[in-house]
Design a protein around this motif. Structure first.
Motif, PDB file in Angstrom:
ATOM      1  N   ALA A  29      54.147  43.362  41.718  1.00 53.74           N
ATOM      2  CA  ALA A  29      54.075  44.454  42.695  1.00 53.74           C
ATOM      3  C   ALA A  29      54.515  45.790  42.091  1.00 53.74           C
ATOM      4  O   ALA A  29      53.850  46.806  42.261  1.00 53.74           O
ATOM      5  CB  ALA A  29      54.937  44.098  43.910  1.00 53.74           C
ATOM      6  N   GLY A  33      51.511  51.563  40.270  1.00 49.60           N
ATOM      7  CA  GLY A  33      51.301  51.905  41.671  1.00 49.60           C
ATOM      8  C   GLY A  33      52.507  52.621  42.252  1.00 49.60           C
ATOM      9  O   GLY A  33      52.369  53.587  43.003  1.00 49.60           O
ATOM     10  N   TYR A 115      43.382  50.148  35.105  1.00 43.10           N
ATOM     11  CA  TYR A 115      44.850  50.095  35.022  1.00 43.10           C
ATOM     12  C   TYR A 115      45.298  50.085  33.565  1.00 43.10           C
ATOM     13  O   TYR A 115      46.275  50.716  33.188  1.00 43.10           O
ATOM     14  CB  TYR A 115      45.297  48.819  35.726  1.00 43.10           C
ATOM     15  N   PHE A 236      47.522  47.856  47.360  1.00 36.36           N
ATOM     16  CA  PHE A 236      47.562  47.988  45.902  1.00 36.36           C
ATOM     17  C   PHE A 236      48.981  47.762  45.390  1.00 36.36           C
ATOM     18  O   PHE A 236      49.213  46.979  44.473  1.00 36.36           O
ATOM     19  CB  PHE A 236      47.072  49.395  45.527  1.00 36.36           C
ATOM     20  N   THR A 237      49.931  48.436  46.027  1.00 40.27           N
ATOM     21  CA  THR A 237      51.299  48.383  45.513  1.00 40.27           C
ATOM     22  C   THR A 237      51.927  47.007  45.694  1.00 40.27           C
ATOM     23  O   THR A 237      52.763  46.585  44.907  1.00 40.27           O
ATOM     24  CB  THR A 237      52.167  49.489  46.153  1.00 40.27           C
ATOM     25  N   SER A 239      50.202  44.281  45.502  1.00 37.91           N
ATOM     26  CA  SER A 239      49.294  43.356  44.797  1.00 37.91           C
ATOM     27  C   SER A 239      48.567  42.423  45.756  1.00 37.91           C
ATOM     28  O   SER A 239      48.388  41.240  45.471  1.00 37.91           O
ATOM     29  CB  SER A 239      50.046  42.490  43.779  1.00 37.91           C
ATOM     30  N   SER A 242      43.965  40.901  46.173  1.00 35.87           N
ATOM     31  CA  SER A 242      43.465  40.885  44.806  1.00 35.87           C
ATOM     32  C   SER A 242      43.841  39.560  44.141  1.00 35.87           C
ATOM     33  O   SER A 242      43.781  39.430  42.926  1.00 35.87           O
ATOM     34  CB  SER A 242      44.033  42.055  44.022  1.00 35.87           C
TER      35      SER A 242
HETATM   36  N1  PFF Z   1      50.969  46.229  42.428  1.00 35.09           N
HETATM   37  C1  PFF Z   1      50.581  46.850  41.190  1.00 35.09           C
HETATM   38  C2  PFF Z   1      51.169  48.238  41.113  1.00 35.09           C
HETATM   39  O1  PFF Z   1      51.660  48.748  42.121  1.00 35.09           O
HETATM   40  O2  PFF Z   1      51.131  48.833  40.051  1.00 35.09           O
HETATM   41  C3  PFF Z   1      49.103  46.895  41.026  1.00 35.09           C
HETATM   42  C4  PFF Z   1      48.403  45.574  41.234  1.00 35.09           C
HETATM   43  C5  PFF Z   1      48.872  44.419  40.605  1.00 35.09           C
HETATM   44  C6  PFF Z   1      47.279  45.509  42.021  1.00 35.09           C
HETATM   45  C7  PFF Z   1      48.210  43.211  40.771  1.00 35.09           C
HETATM   46  C8  PFF Z   1      46.625  44.314  42.193  1.00 35.09           C
HETATM   47  C9  PFF Z   1      47.087  43.173  41.569  1.00 35.09           C
HETATM   48  F1  PFF Z   1      46.470  42.051  41.723  1.00 35.09           F
END
Ligand code: PFF
Length: 456
Positions: A29, A33, A115, A236-237, A239, A242
């Motif tokens: 996480a 992000g 990323y 996104f943050t 996770s 995904s």
């Molecule tokens: N949560 C991660 C971040 O905030 O940088 C981004 C992320 C990780 C998105 C894993 C999706 C994922 F599957």
């Protein structure tokens, strides 16, 4: 047995403890992000009101969804695709629900492609920081440094390649080995360093202004699109949508409380984002920089702060190293959905990680180019929503603002309407009574409202 859908022996290796799972989930996480994206989208979307909506999205939609995904993962005990196959079958539902797993895997894959490029930026910053280049540097000079990096496809490609290589390396070896141990030490270190930065930010004389910017909501500055951005960022943050949390949930022991663990992960993740905001905006205001400057925000502001701090070179080096590790533990989890799926299909982890990493690396090259040579290539200009967006902008928009909210909606519908409540209750225990109405009604309705106002 109501609370399990896998035959004896089919369960993959597990996290060694609840703490190990928390660390891996926090590792996934907490990443770019929180430290890169949250501050710059907050700056672009006017501050306070956006932050408030984001926090509401975390609490009302993100957290319940995280519980749903970890629960599905543990029940299915497979990759996100495999898990949806099994759980849908055991609930007597259509295999069409596997689409949720497929879309999640695709989203993670697409995110990984860009990323890795952004994470690559941390490496030249480590080099500059360690060589003392930030000492007394002005905001103009950090701006020029950053522009110079973006203008150099060769350099971006180099660091993108190194970062993707690092991701593949851990993924090929199996995430539970090195990852557990590394994150346990690095995540707390990152937290402490952010506190130090916030301490410095308090001395700039602009801390109050920054706190007001972050926490005093001005709803007139809030657009429907900003709400969608806040929602997408909540996924996104954390996770979510995904596959990462579903994949990690598959390795979670039966005794561990999914709800309590998810709450801890969400709080730590949100804490890091808010600390990053409090560290960055005072420096932005103190140096007359533009909060809405976009993706370069932290790379332009933080070196200025480090350059003025006692021990700045040391702290700057440490910061970018820790940011690199935070991004690394996130990118590993992005690849996990695909690697665990291919692994189930008989491909070795090594081959799956290399193959997946290679394709993501290739797609990532288009992000490298959209920062320079292709910066004028905005292929979807005919749609107002996508106007002026480069390929990189489009990947970001497509994943965070379309695929993730849609995936979240389908997941909420599946667990809220298609899965027997007794089955989710068997995983979630006493928290189920609170969680169920939220995931069944509140989260899908909130998601539909956001979609409605954005499509209108
Ligand atoms: N949560 C991660 C971040 O905030 O940088 C981004 C992320 C990780 C998105 C894993 C999706 C994922 F599957």
């Amino acid at each position: 047995m109501v609370n399990s859908v896998h035959e004896a022996g089919a369960r993959p290796a597990q996290w060694s403890s609840r703490f190990a799972f928390i660390m891996a989930a926090v590792g996934s996480a907490v990443g770019l992000g929180n430290i890169w994206k949250f501050p710059y989208i907050t700056g672009e979307n006017g501050g306070g009101a956006f932050v408030l909506v984001y926090l509401a999205c975390i609490a009302v939609i993100g957290l319940p969804l995280m519980m749903a995904e970890v629960m599905l993962g543990r029940r299915g005990g497979r990759s996100p695709i495999g898990t949806m196959e099994r759980v849908a079958a055991s609930e007597g539902r259509s295999q069409g629900w596997v689409g949720v797993g497929i879309m999640a895997t695709l989203a993670a894959f697409l995110i990984l492609s860009f990323y890795s490029v952004i994470a690559g930026w941390t490496m030249p910053y480590i080099v500059s920081a360690a060589s003392g280049e930030f000492g007394g540097i002005s905001a103009d000079d950090t701006g020029a440094l950053f522009e110079g990096l973006l203008a150099s496809p060769g350099e971006l490609l180099l660091w993108h390649s190194v970062f993707m290589g690092l991701t593949v390396l851990v993924s090929a070896g199996g995430v539970r080995h090195g990852l557990e141990r590394a994150v346990t030490k690095l995540m707390p270190a990152l937290f402490v360093l952010l506190l130090i930065l916030v301490g410095y930010a308090m001395t700039t004389g602009h801390f109050g202004e920054a706190a007001a910017f972050l926490f005093r909501p001005d709803f007139s500055a809030l657009t429907a699109e900003a709400v969608l951005v806040a929602l997408g960022h909540a996924f996104f943050t954390l996770s979510l949508a995904s596959g990462a949390m579903m994949a990690y949930g598959a390795y979670l022991k039966k005794e561990v409380s999914i709800a309590r663990t998810s709450v801890v992960v969400a709080i730590m993740d949100t804490g890091v984002a808010l600390l990053a905001g409090l560290a960055i905006f005072p420096v932005v205001f103190a140096n007359g920089l533009e909060p809405g400057a976009g993706p370069g925000l932290i790379f332009v502001t933080l070196p200025v702060a480090f350059g003025q701090m006692p021990g700045g070179s040391f702290f700057a080096t440490l910061f970018f190293v820790l940011l690199l590790f935070a991004a690394w533990s996130s990118s590993i989890s992005m690849l996990e959905s695909l690697v665990s799926y291919l692994n189930e299909k008989g491909v070795s982890r090594v081959k799956a990680a290399i193959g997946g990493g290679l394709v993501a690396w290739l797609v990532g090259i288009t992000t490298v180019l959209s920062l320079n040579e292709w910066s004028g290539f905005t292929p979807l200009d005919m749609f107002a929503r996508f106007e002026g967006k480069t390929l990189f902008d489009l990947y970001d928009y497509l994943t965070a603002n379309i695929m993730m909210p849609l995936g979240a909606l389908f997941t909420a519908c599946f667990v809220g309407w298609k899965m027997k409540p007794a089955h989710s209750a068997a995983e979630l225990g006493g928290w189920h009574r609170l969680w169920y109405p939220v995931i069944r009604y509140l989260s899908p309705i909130a998601l539909l409202i956001v979609f409605y106002f954005n499509l209108k």
